[in-house]
Design an enzyme around this catalytic site. Structure first.
Site, PDB file in Angstrom:
ATOM      1  CB  VAL A  39      -0.936   0.003   1.224  1.00 17.81           C
ATOM      2  CG1 VAL A  39      -1.784   1.259   1.251  1.00 17.81           C
ATOM      3  CG2 VAL A  39      -1.813  -1.238   1.222  1.00 17.81           C
ATOM      4  CG  ASP A  40      -0.111   4.584   1.039  1.00 17.50           C
ATOM      5  OD1 ASP A  40      -0.995   4.867   0.215  1.00 17.50           O
ATOM      6  OD2 ASP A  40      -0.287   4.590   2.269  1.00 17.50           O
ATOM      7  N   PRO A 118      -4.282  -4.214  -6.470  1.00 16.07           N
ATOM      8  CG  PRO A 118      -6.372  -4.855  -5.735  1.00 16.07           C
ATOM      9  CD  PRO A 118      -5.359  -5.155  -6.778  1.00 16.07           C
ATOM     10  CB  SER A 548     -27.215 -34.042   3.412  1.00 17.65           C
ATOM     11  OG  SER A 548     -28.613 -34.097   3.342  1.00 17.65           O
TER      12      SER A 548
END
Length: 636
Positions: A39-40, A118, A548
């Site tokens: 990040v950054d 990202p 189930s």
């Protein structure tokens, strides 16, 4: 010369200039690359600078960018280049990149598609998406912070996904006074890590995305650096498609093109190699052979086609070939198998349940597959192989994958298209993982389906009935076993051949080794489904009474059988009613914390959405419910 003639000549000149411009760009090679890092680190700013320096911004975009830059503040610069890429409102508000943003730009030498991925760990799955089609990765490092955990994670993923070209862009050099010692130290640290994960070579460049140092032009601030600028390197790096064209021919069939009775072709993109008319081919996994009679494209017939081109192949013989099959060089076809070892990158917030069936999409084929408990997961910081029972969000694990039928494949290291796959949740249709095949398990090559002369149809005809699987599902205490037992008694009285598989009875033998965790419940149902399928192959009407609890496993069993043979029967009983009955005392133990993973208390029950039959045990007696079920079954 008249004004009209003069105008016509000018228009003709403009048209020629436009055609020349388009031809120039049409014939340029295309490089796909990603930017990734923590990040950054300045990924969006770098891409904005590339767009700006390559003059790929229109005047109205530039005016809007300048206005937005003044509004958000730009650290003393006139333009905040990151705003060109950070298009989501949430990204601009938080100052981070969330989604994968794709941008196009071009220089005089090459065209580019860049993916801004990202930096936050929770969005690592988006980074994998961007990297899946990239030829090159630009790994950004903030010169003030050095090599971080996300730097290592993204580098490992880029290498894992098969990106051969790596650029280490040490960014924000302007904030450390363009210090060479700091740059050299970062490169040394990264080299040690890169070598540990198998990255043999990378190109390190000191840059400043904000100031433009060493992006498009060499910077006077780094006189000690003698390497290329970032644009120079991107323009000259070797493309992977060149290597793909030298490999054996492979094309996954995307579409069987049959516009009329006189034409039948097989359309798809060539994954590797090249093909010409009269080339012998083999279809995998069936193994049928033929030769290429025509190569049809949008621009007409071709005498030669190579990796990266989308074409339609017309074969000389009428052979059985459908979507998902692979047309390959006859003398060097890919292998086929149904069991593999693969690297799995788990991308879902919900942990993987080993044994759960998913849709596996590889090339143009989508099939059912299960992933087993990981052999180990990889710690990207230390490269340690850690034991694990499941895969959590962003985990990278080595697992065995079983498909429900053989598929054509190649190891991912040799062919991304035939070695890479995604896993899709059968209930939500969400993509939950990306995978890369390492190799086929040897046992998959040694086990073959044995043809049997007495078929399932013959068994059913002998018994004068249609095989069925009556799958009773509901909470503990709902009355599943009671109603299923009554249904079988009525079927037996009518001369039908049936067998009842009860949940408790099965756990005394076949499934005695399984507990009640979510993973064990998945395996419990898988085994029961396989047994029930064998019994229907024998022509029987099979009844099962299991909680189930998960839709995915009930769907898995449904997929094992021919259409119409799986009959889901929802024994609909509210929790409070089932708990009042509690003849076994299980709910009481669960409420007291003495019985863990009990459905309805601390483990979920996913009620059927479209069951073939629903019985309400609050308003119906077990006898009435059984009569309703038998009547419905005999109608079909």
């Amino acid at each position: 010369m008249t004004a009209h003639a003069s105008s016509y000549r000018v228009d003709a000149m403009i048209a020629r200039d436009i055609d020349a411009y388009l031809d120039m760009h049409r014939n340029k090679s295309l490089l796909r690359f990603i930017t990734c890092g923590s990040v950054d680190d300045g990924k969006s700013t770098l891409i904005g600078r590339l767009l700006y320096d390559s003059k790929m911004i229109f005047e109205d975009q530039l005016a809007s960018l300048e206005a937005d830059s003044k509004r958000v503040g730009t650290q003393g610069q006139d333009i905040d280049f990151a705003l060109l890429v950070d298009g989501l409102a949430a990204e601009r508000e938080q100052g981070i990149t969330i989604d994968v943003a794709y941008r196009f730009f071009a220089t005089e030498k090459r065209k580019f598609i860049v993916a801004d991925t990202p930096g936050h760990e929770q969005y690592t799955r988006n980074m994998v998406t961007g990297a899946s089609t990239a030829d090159l990765a630009v790994i950004l490092i903030d010169a003030r912070k050095g090599v971080l955990t996300q730097t290592k994670r993204h580098s490992y993923l880029a290498h894992l996904i098969g990106i051969r070209h790596v650029v280490l862009a040490v960014n924000k050099m302007d904030l450390i006074g363009y210090d060479q010692a700091t740059f050299d130290s970062i490169v040394k640290d990264y080299r040690a890590f890169a070598e540990s994960i198998g990255i043999e070579d990378f190109t390190a460049i000191p840059i400043s995305g904000l100031a433009g140092d060493n992006i498009a032009a060499r910077s006077e601030n780094t006189g000690w650096y003698a390497g290329p600028t970032l644009i120079d390197h991107l323009e000259t790096v070797e493309l992977d498609v060149t290597l793909d064209q030298a490999k054996p021919f492979r094309m996954a069939v995307q579409w069987v093109n049959r516009p009329h009775l006189d034409f039948r072709g097989f359309s798809g993109m060539i994954a590797s190699g090249s093909v010409r008319p009269d080339d012998p081919i083999r279809i995998v996994p069936s193994g049928r052979t033929s030769t290429v009679s025509r190569i049809v494209s949008f621009d007409g017939d071709l005498d030669h086609a190579v990796a990266g081109q989308s074409v339609t192949l017309v074969l000389a013989d009428e052979v059985d070939c459908s979507r998902g099959d692979v047309i390959a060089a006859a003398d060097a076809p890919p292998q086929s198998a149904d069991q593999f070892q693969a690297k799995i990158v788990w991308m879902d917030a919900e942990a993987m349940l080993p044994g759960r069936a998913h849709w596996l999409k590889i090339g143009t084929r989508t099939i059912s597959a299960t992933v087993q408990q990981p052999k180990y997961v990889v710690d990207v910081n230390t490269m340690a192989e850690l034991s694990a029972k499941t895969l959590d969000l962003n985990d990278i694990g080595i697992c065995e994958v079983y498909t429900d039928r053989p598929i054509a494949y190649e190891p991912y290291a040799d062919n991304r298209d035939l070695g890479g796959f995604i896993l899709i949740d059968k209930v939500t249709n969400a993509t939950v993982a990306a995978g890369m095949i390492d190799f086929a398990l040897r046992r998959s090559q040694n086990v073959h389906w044995q043809a049997i002369d007495v078929t399932r149809d013959a068994h059913a005809t002998q018994k004068n009935q249609r095989p069925r699987l009556l799958w009773f599902t509901g909470l503990s205490g709902s009355g599943k076993s009671t109603i299923a037992n009554l249904v079988e008694k009525k079927l037996h009285a009518l001369g039908k051949h049936s067998f009842l598989l009860d949940g408790d009875n099965i756990r005394h033998g076949l499934n005695r080794d399984l507990g009640f965790t979510d993973a064990d419940r998945v395996e419990n149902i898988r085994r029961v489904g396989e047994v029930a399928k064998l019994m229907t192959d024998a022509g029987l009407i099979v009844l099962t009474a299991f909680i189930s609890p998960f839709r995915a496993e009930r769907a898995m069993v449904r997929d094992m059988l021919p259409d119409g043979e799986f009959i889901e029967i929802f024994v609909n009983t509210p929790l409070e009613v089932a708990e009042r009955r509690d003849v076994k005392g299980l709910y009481k133990k669960a409420r007291e914390g003495r019985l863990k993973n009990f459905t309805g208390i601390d483990s979920p029950y996913e009620a059927p959405r479209n069951a073939e039959i629903t019985v309400d045990t609050v308003t119906m007696s077990p006898e009435d419910a059984a009569n309703l079920i038998v009547a419905r079954i005999l109608e079909q």
